[in-house]
Design a protein around this motif. Sequence first.
Motif, PDB file in Angstrom:
ATOM      1  N   ARG A   1       0.955  -1.297   0.034  1.00  0.00           N
ATOM      2  CA  ARG A   1      -0.092   0.194   0.211  1.00  0.00           C
ATOM      3  C   ARG A   1       0.961   1.063   0.000  1.00  0.00           C
ATOM      4  N   ALA A   2       1.825   1.183   0.738  1.00  0.00           N
ATOM      5  CA  ALA A   2       2.676   2.442   0.486  1.00  0.00           C
ATOM      6  C   ALA A   2       3.140   2.637  -0.731  1.00  0.00           C
ATOM      7  N   VAL A   3       3.753   1.428  -1.438  1.00  0.00           N
ATOM      8  CA  VAL A   3       4.319   1.695  -2.682  1.00  0.00           C
ATOM      9  C   VAL A   3       3.230   2.109  -3.900  1.00  0.00           C
ATOM     10  N   GLU A   4       2.085   1.716  -3.486  1.00  0.00           N
ATOM     11  CA  GLU A   4       0.769   2.001  -4.235  1.00  0.00           C
ATOM     12  C   GLU A   4       0.535   3.634  -4.039  1.00  0.00           C
ATOM     13  N   ALA A   5       0.601   3.948  -3.113  1.00  0.00           N
ATOM     14  CA  ALA A   5       0.159   5.310  -2.526  1.00  0.00           C
ATOM     15  C   ALA A   5       1.464   6.249  -3.411  1.00  0.00           C
ATOM     16  N   ALA A   6       2.685   5.854  -3.193  1.00  0.00           N
ATOM     17  CA  ALA A   6       3.814   6.640  -3.436  1.00  0.00           C
ATOM     18  C   ALA A   6       3.705   6.941  -5.169  1.00  0.00           C
ATOM     19  N   THR A   7       3.115   6.010  -5.775  1.00  0.00           N
ATOM     20  CA  THR A   7       3.202   5.884  -7.556  1.00  0.00           C
ATOM     21  C   THR A   7       1.950   5.960  -8.039  1.00  0.00           C
ATOM     22  N   ARG A   8       1.029   6.435  -7.241  1.00  0.00           N
ATOM     23  CA  ARG A   8      -0.447   6.442  -7.759  1.00  0.00           C
ATOM     24  C   ARG A   8      -0.543   7.466  -8.893  1.00  0.00           C
ATOM     25  N   ARG A   9       0.088   8.692  -8.866  1.00  0.00           N
ATOM     26  CA  ARG A   9       0.229   9.478  -9.774  1.00  0.00           C
ATOM     27  C   ARG A   9       1.172   9.323 -10.776  1.00  0.00           C
ATOM     28  N   GLY A  10       1.779   8.258 -10.668  1.00  0.00           N
ATOM     29  CA  GLY A  10       2.872   7.954 -11.818  1.00  0.00           C
ATOM     30  C   GLY A  10       4.264   7.753 -11.251  1.00  0.00           C
ATOM     31  N   LEU A  11       5.131   7.016 -11.866  1.00  0.00           N
ATOM     32  CA  LEU A  11       6.414   6.723 -11.303  1.00  0.00           C
ATOM     33  C   LEU A  11       7.311   7.975 -11.224  1.00  0.00           C
ATOM     34  N   LEU A  12       8.145   8.072 -10.460  1.00  0.00           N
ATOM     35  CA  LEU A  12       9.245   9.194 -10.502  1.00  0.00           C
ATOM     36  C   LEU A  12       9.935   8.851 -11.800  1.00  0.00           C
ATOM     37  N   HIS A  13      10.364  10.363 -12.405  1.00  0.00           N
ATOM     38  CA  HIS A  13      11.169  10.228 -13.578  1.00  0.00           C
ATOM     39  C   HIS A  13      12.488  11.168 -13.158  1.00  0.00           C
ATOM     40  N   GLY A  14      13.641  10.807 -13.784  1.00  0.00           N
ATOM     41  CA  GLY A  14      14.901  11.378 -13.741  1.00  0.00           C
ATOM     42  C   GLY A  14      15.465  11.426 -14.777  1.00  0.00           C
ATOM     43  N   TYR A  15      16.790  11.995 -15.143  1.00  0.00           N
ATOM     44  CA  TYR A  15      17.754  12.066 -16.062  1.00  0.00           C
ATOM     45  C   TYR A  15      18.837  11.143 -15.627  1.00  0.00           C
TER      46      TYR A  15
END
Length: 450
Positions: free
Chosen positions: A136-150
Amino acid sequence: RRGARHERRGARGVMTALAAGALAPDERVRLTLAEHSRSEPVRVPSSARRALFSVGSDRVRLLATADPEAVVVETTSWVGTVSVPGFEVRIVPRVPMASIFAMLGGQDASIAWGSETSDFAGDGELLDGSALVVLRAVEAATRRGLLHGYRTREEESSTLRGRLLVDQLARRPWTVGAPVCRFEEFTSDVVENHLLRAAVVRVLGAPGLSPQTRRLAVELLARFDGVADADPRELALEIPLTRLNAHYEHAMGLARLAIDGFSIRHDAGERGANAFLVDVDLVFLRFVATELRARLWPAHRVEQAEELALDDAASLRATADILVRDASGPRLVIGTRYHLGDDDVPRRTGDPLHLMTGGGRDTARTPRDPAAAVANDAAAFFPVMVQAASLDLDAALVVYAHARRRPASRIRMPATRASVHSWHVDLDASWRELSDGLDDLAAHVRRLCG
């Protein structure tokens, strides 16, 4: 007391079955113990003993007995289940499951106190309930999409992209049709997502998950499409928190717990030890730090695992569990101890108390082994006293959850400026009572900070 009864009943049942020959050669021996306890002598197959050694002595210890075929199983601060061929150890916490999930879930009410987690708390299933908290913690953190970076990449390309690596082209002129280019790519294949994906994969590999929890894990794994498998060395590195990945903080903390607790070891494709274990010492530390951080902000900053220099030359260093700061600098060192030890018997008149008294409702007690008791007390109180002295502070605090010999509320050592205070957090209480107790703890910290 419940854990002790389970422990005695489980060990007696195993020994009785073995003595009567009731266990088939391929049948698994199951043992239930409380945390920080020892079993009666148990006959464990040699293959199971070798597999248990791979779990690590900081989690489960095997102690030799006079019978070379029998061992005593000793548990530590890790709770959960360890399953090896022919043997299974279930380590139950001393506190209600709801308290374990509350500490795991932290501040996020939707994670810690959703209806599904409450059901698991009632069922007492640590494995499935803890796995669900992580997911559930993982789901909440990625609910709006995965973190992106360079990320910097080097690859052969038929079109010029980024910077052409002329030195490599000079060494390999035959690759002129597809030279190597170095470029920055905006991608979700970043270390934060590697960590969360690795935790979901570990959860999926655990035995005994409910269909509901396994289905959630499969759905989350699909969310990480395009994220590569993590390098184990990469997962061991600390990930700096920034404004961009701050919303991943809670999920990454739980992900590390899951990675450390699931699937202890695999040998040549054959399961050697499959487990899910939670270090309640570490969980309690993070829980206290998180709750204090929320209650003391913005007047005070609460920092966890702060490294301190104990001498002028900085040759001696120590890590403070929690350090409280304000605008003027460090104000209070806090040490957390989930379990203060219980090697004691009722105190007789005139017996020494060392650093402990009979405070609260408990009867005053004295150690069965004075030398061992002094070592236990020193391990709890002396480190924070030394850390406070190195920062020239007047006070330090020890926050604990369990102690048969209740510590004194204040301990002052001669020829030192610092006093060490103690505070009990009752994890057996309801969430409302626990929250009120944490409010009182925060108020006490403010007083000690001046």
